[in-house]
Design an enzyme around this catalytic site. Structure first.
Site: not given
Length: 423
Positions: A53, A99, A150, A303, A341-342, A387
Site C-alpha cells: 500500500d 486506497s 481496511d 504519510h 495501489d498508489h 498521495h
C-alpha cells in the site's frame, strides 16, 4: 474445470470435421479470457495478489539499495515480468486516488470515487473478485498488517459507499463473501463498544483505540459459523486447517507516528508468518485459491514521511513476497502479482548533499542510509504527506504473468484475474 479441460483436449480430434463443416473451432479457455496452457505449462489455479500500500518505484529502489545493494535485487524485483499501472480514480473532486478507489478498481474493473468500496459512482454495488472466486468454488483469504476491514482488503470482499463502515464490512465478510482465512488487525470493529477483546480498550500506546462495532459480537458470530479464532502467535501456530479468523491488534498492527514520536513497527505476528499460515490453510482446496496480501505500513509511514519505518516495512513486505514466490515455485499453477495501489509521500531517492534540503519538519530529508555492500549512502526526500498520481510498478510470476507487461490502467488487474478466478 474438468469438463472444460476435456473439451479442449478433445478439440484436435474433431478439428477436421469442424473445418469441413465451415465452422470455427473455439478454445473455451481462450474464449473465457484465459489462455490454454502451453505444452508442459499449467493454467492458473491459484492467485496470490500482493499490495504494498502506497508503494511505487522509488520505494522499491530505496529498499533495493538498502537491503540488496547496487547490484542486488529484492525478491519482488526478481519476478520475471514487469509493467506499470495507472492509478487515477473516477472522482468528481480529485485526480489522485485513495486506497479505497484504487483497490476497488482492481477488485471490480471499474474506476470509482475516493472512499468507495467496490461500488460505482452512483453507489451501486459491483461484482467483486473475492466473492466471485468463492462462488466459483475456490478458497479465499486475506492477510494484512492493517485492519482486516481496511480499504484494500475490503474492496475484494465487500461493498460499501463509505470505507469508514468497517463494522459492516466485517459483517459482510461473515454473511456474504465468506473468506476462509482472515488475518490482520482491527479487533475493535468486530466487538460492540464497551466490550474489549484480547486487546484492551484505550491501550497506553494509543488511548483512542477501543471496541467500537455496531453489529454485535462478530467474533462470536464467526466462531458460530465455524471459524477458529486466534489472537496470539501461539494460537495462530496451533490453529488447524479450515476457516480461520485471526485479529492481532486493536487497529493497525503498528503505531504510525513520525520519527521519534512513538513510531513502532513490531507486529505481534509478521506478515510473512501470516502469509505462510494462510497458504497452508487455503492450499487444501482442490479448486485452488485466491489470497490477498497487504503491507499497510509502507503507506502509513510514508504519510508520516518516516524513512526509517518505510524501509523497515518494505523489508517485511519483501519477506512475504519471498514466501509467496517460494510457494509458486513448487506449485506451477500459481500466479503471483506484486504492485501498489498508489504512491504515498512523493518519495525520492537522492544523493548525499547537505546543501540540497527541500523540506523542513516532518518533510525533511531522511538519512543518510547505507547502500548495502558499498561505501555509498543515499537520502530519502519527500514532497508531500499525501498521495501522488504517479504510475506504480507491477511485477508478476507464473502462468499468465506476461499479461502485466506494458502500461495499463489499474482496472487491468480485474481484466486479467476475473477469468481465471471465476471460470
Amino acid at each position: 474445470m474438468l469438463v472444460r479441460s476435456v473439451r479442449w483436449l478433445a478439440a484436435p480430434v474433431v478439428a477436421g470435421a469442424v473445418a469441413a463443416a465451415g465452422l470455427t473451432l473455439v478454445n473455451p479457455l481462450r474464449e473465457a479470457g484465459a489462455e490454454a496452457p502451453d505444452r508442459g505449462r499449467p493454467g492458473v489455479r491459484n492467485v496470490i495478489f500482493i499490495n504494498g500500500d502506497g508503494m511505487a518505484s522509488a520505494h522499491r529502489e530505496a529498499a533495493r539499495l538498502y537491503y540488496a545493494g547496487m547490484d542486488g535485487q529484492l525478491t519482488m524485483d526478481k519476478l520475471p515480468v514487469s509493467g506499470q499501472l495507472t492509478t487515477s480514480p473516477d472522482d468528481p473532486e480529485s485526480a489522485i486516488t485513495d486506497s479505497a478507489a484504487g483497490a476497488s478498481a482492481w477488485a471490480t474493473g471499474v474506476r470509482t470515487y475516493n472512499g468507495a468500496i467496490s461500488v460505482d459512482v452512483d453507489g451501486n454495488p459491483l461484482p467483486i473478485l473475492g466473492a466471485q472466486a468463492k462462488q466459483a468454488g475456490k478458497a479465499t483469504g486475506l492477510v494484512t498488517t492493517a485492519q482486516v476491514t481496511d480499504a484494500s482488503p475490503a474492496a475484494f470482499f465487500s461493498n460499501s459507499v463509505d470505507r469508514a463502515a468497517q463494522d459492516d464490512i466485517a459483517r459482510q465478510y461473515l454473511e456474504k463473501s465468506k473468506p476462509d482465512v482472515i488475518l490482520g488487525g482491527g479487533e475493535d470493529w468486530w466487538l460492540p463498544a464497551g466490550t474489549p477483546g484480547a486487546y484492551p480498550d484505550q491501550p497506553a500506546e494509543d488511548p483512542t483505540e477501543g471496541s467500537r462495532g455496531t453489529k454485535g459480537n462478530l467474533i462470536a458470530q464467526a466462531q458460530a459459523d465455524g471459524y477458529q479464532y486466534v489472537s496470539t502467535p501461539a494460537q495462530l501456530a496451533a490453529a488447524g486447517r479450515g476457516k480461520l479468523l485471526g485479529l492481532f491488534a486493536n487497529q493497525e498492527m503498528f503505531q504510525q507516528r513520525a520519527e521519534g514520536q512513538g513510531d513502532v513497527y513490531d507486529p505481534v505476528v509478521s506478515l510473512a508468518t501470516m502469509t505462510k499460515k494462510a497458504l497452508t490453510n487455503l492450499s487444501t482446496d482442490r479448486d485452488g485459491f485466491f489470497l490477498l496480501i497487504e503491507e499497510e505500513g509502507v503507506d502509513e509511514f510514508a504519510h508520516r514521511n518516516n524513512g526509517v519505518r518505510t524501509l523497515q516495512t518494505m523489508g517485511e513486505l519483501d519477506k512475504a513476497v519471498a514466501v509467496a514466490r517460494a510457494y509458486a515455485a513448487t506449485h506451477r499453477d500459481t500466479l503471483v502479482v506484486v504492485t501498489g495501489d498508489h504512491e504515498t509521500g512523493g518519495l525520492a531517492v537522492e544523493d548525499v548533499d547537505t546543501a540540497d534540503e527541500s523540506g523542513t519538519g516532518t518533510s525533511a530529508e531522511d538519512g543518510p542510509f547505507a547502500v548495502k555492500g558499498s561505501p555509498f549512502q543515499f537520502y530519502i526526500d519527500w514532497t508531500t504527506t499525501g498521495h501522488t498520481g504517479v504510475d506504480v510498478p507491477v511485477t508478476a510470476y507464473g502462468p499468465l504473468a506476461e499479461r502485466f507487461t506494458g502500461k495499463h490502467p489499474n482496472t487491468h488487474v480485474y481484466d486479467v484475474l476475473e477469468p481465471v478466478l471465476t471460470r
